[in-house]
Structures are given as C-alpha cells and as structure tokens.
Design an enzyme around this catalytic site. Structure first.
Site, PDB file in Angstrom:
ATOM      1  N   CYS A 137       0.826  -1.198   0.000  1.00  0.00           N
ATOM      2  CA  CYS A 137       0.000   0.000   0.000  1.00  0.00           C
ATOM      3  C   CYS A 137       0.867   1.259   0.000  1.00  0.00           C
ATOM      4  CB  CYS A 137      -0.918  -0.019   1.229  1.00  0.00           C
ATOM      5  SG  CYS A 137      -1.897   1.468   1.389  1.00  0.00           S
ATOM      6  N   CYS A 140      -0.449   4.101   2.179  1.00  0.00           N
ATOM      7  CA  CYS A 140      -0.242   3.932   3.634  1.00  0.00           C
ATOM      8  C   CYS A 140       1.217   4.157   4.011  1.00  0.00           C
ATOM      9  CB  CYS A 140      -0.616   2.517   4.082  1.00  0.00           C
ATOM     10  SG  CYS A 140      -2.075   1.839   3.332  1.00  0.00           S
ATOM     11  N   ASP A 141       2.132   3.594   3.241  1.00  0.00           N
ATOM     12  CA  ASP A 141       3.530   3.525   3.676  1.00  0.00           C
ATOM     13  C   ASP A 141       4.487   4.423   2.882  1.00  0.00           C
ATOM     14  OD1 ASP A 141       2.683   1.567   5.439  1.00  0.00           O
ATOM     15  OD2 ASP A 141       3.086  -0.065   4.033  1.00  0.00           O
TER      16      ASP A 141
END
Ligand code: NAP
Length: 308
Positions: A137, A140-141
């Site tokens: 992701c 997200c990261d």
C-alpha cells in the site's frame, strides 16, 4: 432474524446498505475492518468515479459510510467464519446462519461483498521483510520513503498509480513489469512516462528480496535476456493484482478457478437467497462504479426473492 445480512463494507456492501434501508429491509452489515470502505481507503486519488473527479479514496469511503449511517444502517464488527443453512421457513425457503468468531446471526438472505485482498509474489524475502521495506500500500507507507529509492512491481492501474504517487517524494522510483507494455489506463501511463525520476524496468520479474534487517536489494531477472541483476532499493511496493476474499464461502456457493463467486448481473449465486457483489464476484470490470452497481442490483434481486 434479519431479512438481509451484508458481509463486507466496501463500496458494494455500503451501496447495498443504502438500497436495503430504502427498501425497508431489516439488515445488518458485518465488517471486518472497523474503518468502512474496503480497498478504496488506501487509494490516494480516485479520478473515475462519476461526478467527483480527483477525490481521495478515504474521503469517498467516509461519504459512502455517512450515507449508509444517515439511513440508519446497522453495522457490527466481526470476522465471518462461514455461512450455514440453518432451517427452512413457512414458504420452504432456507434460513441461513452467518457465523462470526463470536456470534451467529439468522437471516433470510445473505450478500457476500467481502471484496479482495492484495496478491503476494511468493518469493524469498517477501514475508520476512513485510513492514521492513515490503509493502502492499503506497498510500499507507509511501511517506516513509521520502528522499529514498523505491520499486513498484506490477503493470496495472494500482502499480502505475503507486509509482506516480511515490515519485512525488522519492528520489527515484523503479517500476518493474514482467512484460513490455503496461496494462494500466492510458491516462496513467502518459503521466508516468512524463516523470523524470521514474524508470520502467521492462520484461522483468523480482526473484528475491534481500536485506539486512530491512530491504536493501532486489534480485531482478530480465526474462527476455535471461539475465539476473541487482537493484539497490529501500523498499518495494507489490502491486500485482488482487485475490478475492472468498475462501470461507467456497463450500457453500460456486466459485470459479480463481476463487471469484459465480453470479450474474442480478448478483444471484447458485444458492437461492445468497448473493455476491463487488470485487469478489466473477465479472469483467472491477471498479468502484461496478461495485456500487452490484450492491444496488443485489438488493433488488434479494427483495424479489424475499417477496415471492
Ligand atoms: P491488475 O489490473 O490485475 O494488474 C496486475 C498487474 O500485475 C498486471 O500488470 C500483471 O501483469 C502483474 N502481475 C500479476 N501477477 C504477477 C506476478 N506474479 N509477478 C509480476 N507481475 C504480476 O491489478 P491492479 O492494478 O491491482 O488492479 C486491480 C483492479 O482494480 C483492476 O480491475 C483495476 O482496473 C482496478 N483499479 C482501477 C483504478 C482506477 O480506475 N482508477 C485504480 C486502481 C485499481 P500482466 O499485465 O502481464 O498481466
């Protein structure tokens, strides 16, 4: 006893909730993730949902959820472990039991809207370095890779979107793809090819992810030249597609060889009273718009089933 239990709170499940509440059905949504929205909560930008160009995926998910809440849809957290045939009603129709880890709910119809999850490469180092340089992701990261070198593996919409997103703050982004053309939408490809810090590595597969405590290197094989080389990176984002989250339903409804539930446009499965909508259903196009449409069609078909 519910009229309808919806398993999953992605776009298909939330759309179904809106249609079910408007139809006056006694319904319940069981959601695994306390944040509704499914895969779109990890999507930085959704640019093809009609009427809301460039919307952030998380914001869109919150709008979907608010809509269902406004109509009084009831949600419960739970991991569904299976669906069973429990008994029959006065009309001879099956009553189902939807089991979660802690509870069991009886219902006249069930909508499987369990979505899909990220596929894995299945190569050495992948499991070992999850959270230490291996991610599924970028939204997200991605922020952890500011000023660093990242690789994205895949050639679909998600891979190209991830590479574009990462290029905003990474020093360098490699997009590794197993063929010599991308599957992603042309508009995304055009944007990608215009980015100075993105390099596409064609005809190549990642064979191994290596590191020392965290990812430092990829062993990449050019499958046309049959040549393996090292690529020094700080992280790899795996974006090689999705896999339907249907394992626990395969014993009750018919699924295809890839695990997608077989159901037509009315979302009816081979079991009367069980419907399937969204990314877990066998179909040509998996998008937010088709999931939302599935949710509406499934509830309409469930209503027809309940009335007869
Ligand atoms: P996808 O479209 O299935 O693409 C997967 C990519 O990964 C393909 O390029 C495939 O290569 C490659 N791949 C598959 N298995 C591989 C392996 N073992 N090793 C290396 N490469 C592998 O998946 P996605 O990009 O995750 O998208 C999922 C769905 O969501 C799609 O229907 C997509 O259209 C949709 N989506 C839409 C949008 C949008 O419209 N804005 C955004 C995101 C996602 P090949 O090309 O060689 O098969």
């Amino acid at each position: 006893m519910f009229d309808l239990i919806i398993i999953g709170s992605g776009p298909a499940g939330l759309s179904a909730a809106v249609y079910a509440k408007r139809a006056g059905l006694n319904m319940l949504i069981i959601e695994k993730n306390p944040v509704s929205g499914g895969q779109i909560i990890d999507t930085y930008e959704v640019d093809n949902y009609l009427g809301i160009p460039g919307v952030n995926g998380f914001d869109l998910a919150m709008k979907f959820r608010e809509h269902a809440d406004k109509l009084g849809a009831e949600f419960v957290d739970g991991i569904v472990t299976g669906i069973e045939k429990s008994s029959t009603d006065e009309k001879g129709k099956t009553i189902f039991k939807v089991n979660t880890e802690n509870e069991s709910y009886e219902t006249r119809t069930v909508l499987i809207a369990a979505g899909a999850h990220h596929s894995k490469l299945g190569i050495p180092g992948e499991e070992e370095y999850i959270g230490k340089g291996v991610s599924y992701c970028a939204t997200c990261d991605g922020a952890f890779y500011k000023g660093k070198v990242a690789a994205v593996n895949g050639g679909g919409d998600v891979a190209v979107e991830d590479a574009i997103f990462l290029a905003r703050f990474c020093e360098k982004v490699y997009l590794i793809h197993r063929r010599d053309e991308l599957r992603a939408a042309k508009i995304l490809q055009d944007e990608l090819f215009g980015l100075p810090n993105v390099e596409v590595i064609w005809d190549s597969v990642v064979q191994e992810i290596q590191g020392e405590g965290k990812v430092t290197n990829l062993r990449v094989k050019n499958i046309k030249e049959n040549k393996v080389s090292d690529l020094n990176v700080d992280g790899i984002f795996v974006a090689i597609g999705i896999h339907p989250s249907t394992e626990i339903f395969a014993d009750i409804v018919e699924c295809d060889e890839n695990g997608y539930v077989i159901a037509g446009e009315d979302c009816a499965t081979n079991v009367p009273g069980i419907f399937a909508a969204g990314d877990c259903r066998k179909k040509r196009l998996r998008q937010i718009v088709t999931s939302v449409a599935d949710g509406a069609n499934a509830v309409t078909a469930a209503q027809d089933y309940l009335i007869v």
